[in-house]
Design a protein around this motif. Structure first.
Motif, PDB file in Angstrom:
ATOM      1  N   ALA A   1      -2.518   0.810   6.727  1.00 52.87           N
ATOM      2  CA  ALA A   1      -1.949   1.632   5.653  1.00 52.87           C
ATOM      3  C   ALA A   1      -2.973   2.610   5.107  1.00 52.87           C
ATOM      4  CB  ALA A   1      -1.414   0.733   4.538  1.00 52.87           C
ATOM      5  N   MET A   2      -4.199   2.134   4.899  1.00 49.28           N
ATOM      6  CA  MET A   2      -5.235   3.031   4.379  1.00 49.28           C
ATOM      7  C   MET A   2      -5.454   4.218   5.308  1.00 49.28           C
ATOM      8  SD  MET A   2      -8.041   0.313   2.922  1.00 49.28           S
ATOM      9  CE  MET A   2      -9.311   1.522   2.629  1.00 49.28           C
TER      10      MET A   2
ATOM     11  N   ASN B   1      -4.301  -6.841  -6.831  1.00 43.71           N
ATOM     12  CA  ASN B   1      -3.160  -7.353  -6.064  1.00 43.71           C
ATOM     13  C   ASN B   1      -3.231  -6.891  -4.612  1.00 43.71           C
ATOM     14  OD1 ASN B   1      -2.349  -8.383  -8.493  1.00 43.71           O
ATOM     15  ND2 ASN B   1      -0.548  -7.100  -8.708  1.00 43.71           N
ATOM     16  N   LEU B   2      -3.610  -5.636  -4.407  1.00 43.11           N
ATOM     17  CA  LEU B   2      -3.766  -5.135  -3.044  1.00 43.11           C
ATOM     18  C   LEU B   2      -4.868  -5.908  -2.319  1.00 43.11           C
ATOM     19  CD1 LEU B   2      -3.589  -1.281  -3.725  1.00 43.11           C
ATOM     20  CD2 LEU B   2      -1.808  -2.704  -2.711  1.00 43.11           C
TER      21      LEU B   2
ATOM     22  N   PHE C   1       0.845  -1.204   0.000  1.00 43.71           N
ATOM     23  CA  PHE C   1       0.000   0.000   0.000  1.00 43.71           C
ATOM     24  C   PHE C   1       0.879   1.252   0.000  1.00 43.71           C
ATOM     25  CE2 PHE C   1      -3.521  -2.719   0.885  1.00 43.71           C
ATOM     26  CZ  PHE C   1      -4.685  -1.987   0.708  1.00 43.71           C
ATOM     27  N   ALA C   2       1.934   1.254   0.797  1.00 38.87           N
ATOM     28  CA  ALA C   2       2.843   2.405   0.859  1.00 38.87           C
ATOM     29  C   ALA C   2       3.543   2.616  -0.484  1.00 38.87           C
ATOM     30  CB  ALA C   2       3.862   2.215   1.972  1.00 38.87           C
TER      31      ALA C   2
ATOM     32  N   LYS D   1      -3.381   5.280   7.997  1.00 37.62           N
ATOM     33  CA  LYS D   1      -2.175   6.048   8.318  1.00 37.62           C
ATOM     34  C   LYS D   1      -1.675   6.853   7.112  1.00 37.62           C
ATOM     35  CE  LYS D   1       2.489   5.659   9.986  1.00 37.62           C
ATOM     36  NZ  LYS D   1       3.047   5.618  11.273  1.00 37.62           N
ATOM     37  N   LEU D   2      -1.694   6.233   5.937  1.00 36.69           N
ATOM     38  CA  LEU D   2      -1.173   6.882   4.738  1.00 36.69           C
ATOM     39  C   LEU D   2      -2.250   7.642   3.966  1.00 36.69           C
ATOM     40  CD1 LEU D   2       0.982   3.892   3.441  1.00 36.69           C
ATOM     41  CD2 LEU D   2       1.750   5.816   4.845  1.00 36.69           C
ATOM     42  N   ARG D   3      -3.507   7.479   4.390  1.00 41.64           N
ATOM     43  CA  ARG D   3      -4.654   8.064   3.700  1.00 41.64           C
ATOM     44  C   ARG D   3      -4.636   7.680   2.222  1.00 41.64           C
ATOM     45  NH1 ARG D   3      -7.994  10.444   6.219  1.00 41.64           N
ATOM     46  NH2 ARG D   3      -8.719  11.944   4.678  1.00 41.64           N
ATOM     47  N   HIS D   4      -4.510   6.383   1.993  1.00 39.77           N
ATOM     48  CA  HIS D   4      -4.438   5.859   0.631  1.00 39.77           C
ATOM     49  C   HIS D   4      -5.642   4.967   0.367  1.00 39.77           C
ATOM     50  CE1 HIS D   4      -2.687   4.835  -3.125  1.00 39.77           C
ATOM     51  NE2 HIS D   4      -2.478   3.573  -2.822  1.00 39.77           N
ATOM     52  N   LYS D   5      -6.283   5.175  -0.731  1.00 43.37           N
ATOM     53  CA  LYS D   5      -7.456   4.421  -1.164  1.00 43.37           C
ATOM     54  C   LYS D   5      -8.670   4.688  -0.276  1.00 43.37           C
ATOM     55  CE  LYS D   5      -5.677   1.953  -4.551  1.00 43.37           C
ATOM     56  NZ  LYS D   5      -6.079   2.222  -5.919  1.00 43.37           N
ATOM     57  N   THR D   6      -8.656   5.773   0.455  1.00 44.05           N
ATOM     58  CA  THR D   6      -9.766   6.057   1.366  1.00 44.05           C
ATOM     59  C   THR D   6     -10.927   6.779   0.670  1.00 44.05           C
ATOM     60  OG1 THR D   6      -8.676   8.087   2.081  1.00 44.05           O
ATOM     61  CG2 THR D   6      -8.336   6.131   3.441  1.00 44.05           C
ATOM     62  N   SER D   7     -10.693   7.357  -0.486  1.00 45.46           N
ATOM     63  CA  SER D   7     -11.772   8.073  -1.161  1.00 45.46           C
ATOM     64  C   SER D   7     -12.352   7.280  -2.321  1.00 45.46           C
ATOM     65  CB  SER D   7     -11.286   9.436  -1.652  1.00 45.46           C
ATOM     66  OG  SER D   7     -10.258   9.259  -2.595  1.00 45.46           O
ATOM     67  N   LYS D   8     -11.805   6.107  -2.591  1.00 41.44           N
ATOM     68  CA  LYS D   8     -12.296   5.287  -3.692  1.00 41.44           C
ATOM     69  C   LYS D   8     -13.323   4.291  -3.162  1.00 41.44           C
ATOM     70  CE  LYS D   8     -10.975   3.135  -7.870  1.00 41.44           C
ATOM     71  NZ  LYS D   8      -9.937   2.703  -8.742  1.00 41.44           N
TER      72      LYS D   8
END
Length: 87
Positions: A53-54, A37-38, A19-20, A56-63
């Motif tokens: 990861a989602m 894959n994720l 994720f990072a 802490k990194l604010r990744h894939k949180t708006s999808k």
């Protein structure tokens, strides 16, 4: 049981790291990690690492489509845990 703990430790670390890596590639407009894959890494036990990861990194949180699939995986895993430990 110790092998299961080690497996979960490794797969969650890998999920967080992937994720990072994807977040970094997204910021640099590089080649991204496919969502399947994720999600597969989360499905095989890395859902906690993916969740951390989602958030802490604010990744894939708006999808929304990704989040729906991700949380569906968590629900399936929780149901499996209930089923296994209920027996």
């Amino acid at each position: 049981m110790k092998y299961l703990f080690f497996y979960l430790l490794v797969v969650n670390y890998l999920a967080f790291a992937l994720f990072a890596y994807d977040k970094e590639k997204a910021q640099k407009k590089g080649r991204r990690v496919p969502e399947k894959n994720l999600l597969m890494l989360c499905f095989i036990g890395g859902s906690f690492g993916g969740w951390v990861a989602m958030n802490k990194l604010r990744h894939k949180t708006s999808k929304s489509s990704f989040k729906m699939q991700f949380y569906a995986i968590i629900i399936v895993q929780l149901l499996l845990l209930v089923f296994v430990f209920r027996r």
